[in-house]
Motif scaffolding. Sequence first.
Motif, PDB file in Angstrom:
ATOM      1  N   LEU A 318       0.846  -1.188   0.000  1.00 50.36           N
ATOM      2  CA  LEU A 318       0.000   0.000   0.000  1.00 50.36           C
ATOM      3  C   LEU A 318       0.883   1.240   0.000  1.00 50.36           C
ATOM      4  CD1 LEU A 318      -2.708   1.575   0.418  1.00 50.36           C
ATOM      5  CD2 LEU A 318      -2.346   1.261   2.886  1.00 50.36           C
ATOM      6  N   LYS A 319       0.626   2.157  -0.943  1.00 45.21           N
ATOM      7  CA  LYS A 319       1.326   3.431  -1.000  1.00 45.21           C
ATOM      8  C   LYS A 319       0.305   4.557  -1.053  1.00 45.21           C
ATOM      9  CE  LYS A 319       5.522   2.004  -3.501  1.00 45.21           C
ATOM     10  NZ  LYS A 319       6.352   2.254  -4.717  1.00 45.21           N
ATOM     11  N   PHE A 331      -6.098   1.300   7.962  1.00 44.28           N
ATOM     12  CA  PHE A 331      -5.646   0.644   9.187  1.00 44.28           C
ATOM     13  C   PHE A 331      -5.561  -0.856   8.972  1.00 44.28           C
ATOM     14  CE2 PHE A 331     -10.228   0.926   9.384  1.00 44.28           C
ATOM     15  CZ  PHE A 331     -10.649  -0.271   9.918  1.00 44.28           C
ATOM     16  N   ILE A 332      -4.870  -1.544   9.872  1.00 42.72           N
ATOM     17  CA  ILE A 332      -4.639  -2.980   9.793  1.00 42.72           C
ATOM     18  C   ILE A 332      -5.356  -3.641  10.958  1.00 42.72           C
ATOM     19  CG2 ILE A 332      -2.880  -4.791   9.586  1.00 42.72           C
ATOM     20  CD1 ILE A 332      -2.596  -2.583   7.503  1.00 42.72           C
ATOM     21  N   ASP A 333      -6.071  -4.737  10.687  1.00 42.43           N
ATOM     22  CA  ASP A 333      -6.758  -5.431  11.779  1.00 42.43           C
ATOM     23  C   ASP A 333      -5.874  -6.555  12.333  1.00 42.43           C
ATOM     24  OD1 ASP A 333      -6.952  -7.633  10.079  1.00 42.43           O
ATOM     25  OD2 ASP A 333      -9.072  -7.345   9.634  1.00 42.43           O
ATOM     26  N   SER A 334      -6.402  -7.310  13.254  1.00 39.99           N
ATOM     27  CA  SER A 334      -5.627  -8.361  13.917  1.00 39.99           C
ATOM     28  C   SER A 334      -5.229  -9.488  12.983  1.00 39.99           C
ATOM     29  CB  SER A 334      -6.432  -8.920  15.103  1.00 39.99           C
ATOM     30  OG  SER A 334      -7.655  -9.466  14.641  1.00 39.99           O
ATOM     31  N   ILE A 363      -4.826   5.811   9.743  1.00 37.42           N
ATOM     32  CA  ILE A 363      -3.905   6.879   9.397  1.00 37.42           C
ATOM     33  C   ILE A 363      -4.580   7.788   8.385  1.00 37.42           C
ATOM     34  CG2 ILE A 363      -1.667   7.438   8.370  1.00 37.42           C
ATOM     35  CD1 ILE A 363      -0.691   4.707   9.276  1.00 37.42           C
ATOM     36  N   PHE A 364      -4.700   9.077   8.729  1.00 36.96           N
ATOM     37  CA  PHE A 364      -5.299  10.063   7.841  1.00 36.96           C
ATOM     38  C   PHE A 364      -4.254  11.126   7.494  1.00 36.96           C
ATOM     39  CE2 PHE A 364      -8.944   8.356  10.120  1.00 36.96           C
ATOM     40  CZ  PHE A 364      -9.901   8.227   9.124  1.00 36.96           C
ATOM     41  N   ASN A 365      -4.335  11.643   6.244  1.00 36.15           N
ATOM     42  CA  ASN A 365      -3.548  12.802   5.831  1.00 36.15           C
ATOM     43  C   ASN A 365      -2.052  12.635   6.048  1.00 36.15           C
ATOM     44  OD1 ASN A 365      -5.933  14.156   5.160  1.00 36.15           O
ATOM     45  ND2 ASN A 365      -6.176  14.930   7.236  1.00 36.15           N
ATOM     46  N   GLU A 366      -1.555  11.419   5.936  1.00 30.14           N
ATOM     47  CA  GLU A 366      -0.135  11.169   6.055  1.00 30.14           C
ATOM     48  C   GLU A 366       0.314  10.234   4.940  1.00 30.14           C
ATOM     49  OE1 GLU A 366       1.147   9.828   9.860  1.00 30.14           O
ATOM     50  OE2 GLU A 366      -0.131  11.211  10.978  1.00 30.14           O
ATOM     51  N   ASN A 367       1.596  10.316   4.631  1.00 30.88           N
ATOM     52  CA  ASN A 367       2.159   9.383   3.653  1.00 30.88           C
ATOM     53  C   ASN A 367       2.272   8.002   4.266  1.00 30.88           C
ATOM     54  OD1 ASN A 367       2.372  11.511   1.893  1.00 30.88           O
ATOM     55  ND2 ASN A 367       4.579  11.771   2.133  1.00 30.88           N
ATOM     56  N   ILE A 368       1.940   6.989   3.478  1.00 31.89           N
ATOM     57  CA  ILE A 368       1.960   5.602   3.944  1.00 31.89           C
ATOM     58  C   ILE A 368       2.756   4.766   2.948  1.00 31.89           C
ATOM     59  CG2 ILE A 368       0.589   3.561   4.477  1.00 31.89           C
ATOM     60  CD1 ILE A 368      -1.786   5.420   4.964  1.00 31.89           C
ATOM     61  N   TYR A 369       3.666   3.996   3.471  1.00 31.05           N
ATOM     62  CA  TYR A 369       4.266   2.928   2.650  1.00 31.05           C
ATOM     63  C   TYR A 369       4.246   1.677   3.508  1.00 31.05           C
ATOM     64  CZ  TYR A 369       7.384   0.025  -0.046  1.00 31.05           C
ATOM     65  OH  TYR A 369       7.898  -1.021  -0.752  1.00 31.05           O
ATOM     66  N   TRP A 370       3.386   0.748   3.156  1.00 28.60           N
ATOM     67  CA  TRP A 370       3.213  -0.495   3.934  1.00 28.60           C
ATOM     68  C   TRP A 370       3.363  -1.684   3.021  1.00 28.60           C
ATOM     69  CZ3 TRP A 370      -0.212  -4.546   3.440  1.00 28.60           C
ATOM     70  CH2 TRP A 370      -0.251  -5.467   4.489  1.00 28.60           C
ATOM     71  N   SER A 371       4.111  -2.674   3.484  1.00 27.82           N
ATOM     72  CA  SER A 371       4.284  -3.912   2.736  1.00 27.82           C
ATOM     73  C   SER A 371       4.113  -5.090   3.686  1.00 27.82           C
ATOM     74  CB  SER A 371       5.664  -3.967   2.073  1.00 27.82           C
ATOM     75  OG  SER A 371       5.872  -5.246   1.486  1.00 27.82           O
ATOM     76  N   ARG A 372       3.369  -6.089   3.260  1.00 27.72           N
ATOM     77  CA  ARG A 372       3.185  -7.265   4.101  1.00 27.72           C
ATOM     78  C   ARG A 372       4.513  -7.973   4.338  1.00 27.72           C
ATOM     79  NH1 ARG A 372      -1.323  -9.998   5.472  1.00 27.72           N
ATOM     80  NH2 ARG A 372      -2.571  -8.791   4.011  1.00 27.72           N
ATOM     81  N   LEU A 373       5.446  -7.859   3.407  1.00 26.45           N
ATOM     82  CA  LEU A 373       6.727  -8.537   3.542  1.00 26.45           C
ATOM     83  C   LEU A 373       7.717  -7.750   4.397  1.00 26.45           C
ATOM     84  CD1 LEU A 373       7.185  -9.751  -0.155  1.00 26.45           C
ATOM     85  CD2 LEU A 373       6.224 -11.008   1.780  1.00 26.45           C
TER      86      LEU A 373
END
Length: 373
Positions: A318-319, A331-334, A363-373
Amino acid sequence: MEQSIVLPELGSQDCQLLKYVFANTLSQGFPLLESLYLKNCPQLLQVFSSTEERDVIGDHILLNVPFLKNLEVSNCPQISCFIVQAQLIEELVLSNVGNSRQLCNTDVPVLNEGCIVVGNHEEVFQVQGGYSFSSIKKLELRNLFEARVIWNDFAQVVTLENLTTLTLSDCKKLRYIFSPMMARSLSHLVDLFIEGCEEIERLILAKDQVSSSSSNGDTSLQPMSFPNLTRIVVTNCKNLNSLFPFRFALVLPKLEGLIVKRNYKLEQVFELEEKVEVVAKEEMKFDKLKWLSLEELPGLIHFCPKGYHSVFPEMMQLKVRDCPKLTTGFFIDSQEFVHCKTKVPQLVEQDAVEESTTIRNAIFNENIYWSRL
């Protein structure tokens, strides 16, 4: 036996000085031609060397190749417009063909069947009849600066049930891509790539933009489905307001990648066309989506309409970057599922409590870089 013409031949130098492909005496010599590739011929002026012994319609050269399946004309900036009648075409690539000085205000005659205009013309397909070009699988149009419409299907229904790949790049004046009726025939579309089409405001015309004289009937009564659409990339379309009608999001069972970048007027990815009562618990599920990128979208307000909750159980990456107005939080759940939800103002009290619990880590109004790996 299949007949194919490739210029230049594989492994040879580009045809830098070639001005004509055929002598006029060969104009009728390829009735079974199935493939024609003209690439990187900067001085190429026309297919045939003279107007004698050749089909000419008005001022236009007519190439009648009823068995042609593959046609590519790319990087031939001097070529003059010609017309191709090829109802069995499966792959069509037009890139950097002709210049606006040669082809501006060119009127193409109406023929008794559909044809393809090869050149930098306002309309790529001249459609006659409801099943014109229904065999086409791959369509790639690049640097056609005068093209305003790909196909005008308001008077005739265009059926594209075999189209799998559509690529549009730097067609600066293109106004739209699909009418609602045409969008309902894209059952085999897998890849949709759009870049640098500056005049497009939406990919699928809204119902109120379709001419009332259209013979297509009431498209709102017909279901819209994209069962095989897997990858969507839309970048550098500076006037684009929204990508798709909201109902489009509900019929994307195979969508794996959605990349949206540098579309500076984009406000919504999935837009509600009509005022619909917000249901705060409404859920949208993208079961196969693995890659989502929203970058450099200064006008983007939300990913999905207010009150809708999206779930991405297969998300791998996710970017979100430079989207300062975005009201959708992630957001990420359990279970490590990615969720997104758009804020709804003035929620009733019991929903407000649930809302604060559900998205407390969003997370609102912020840059996000998320990777499952």
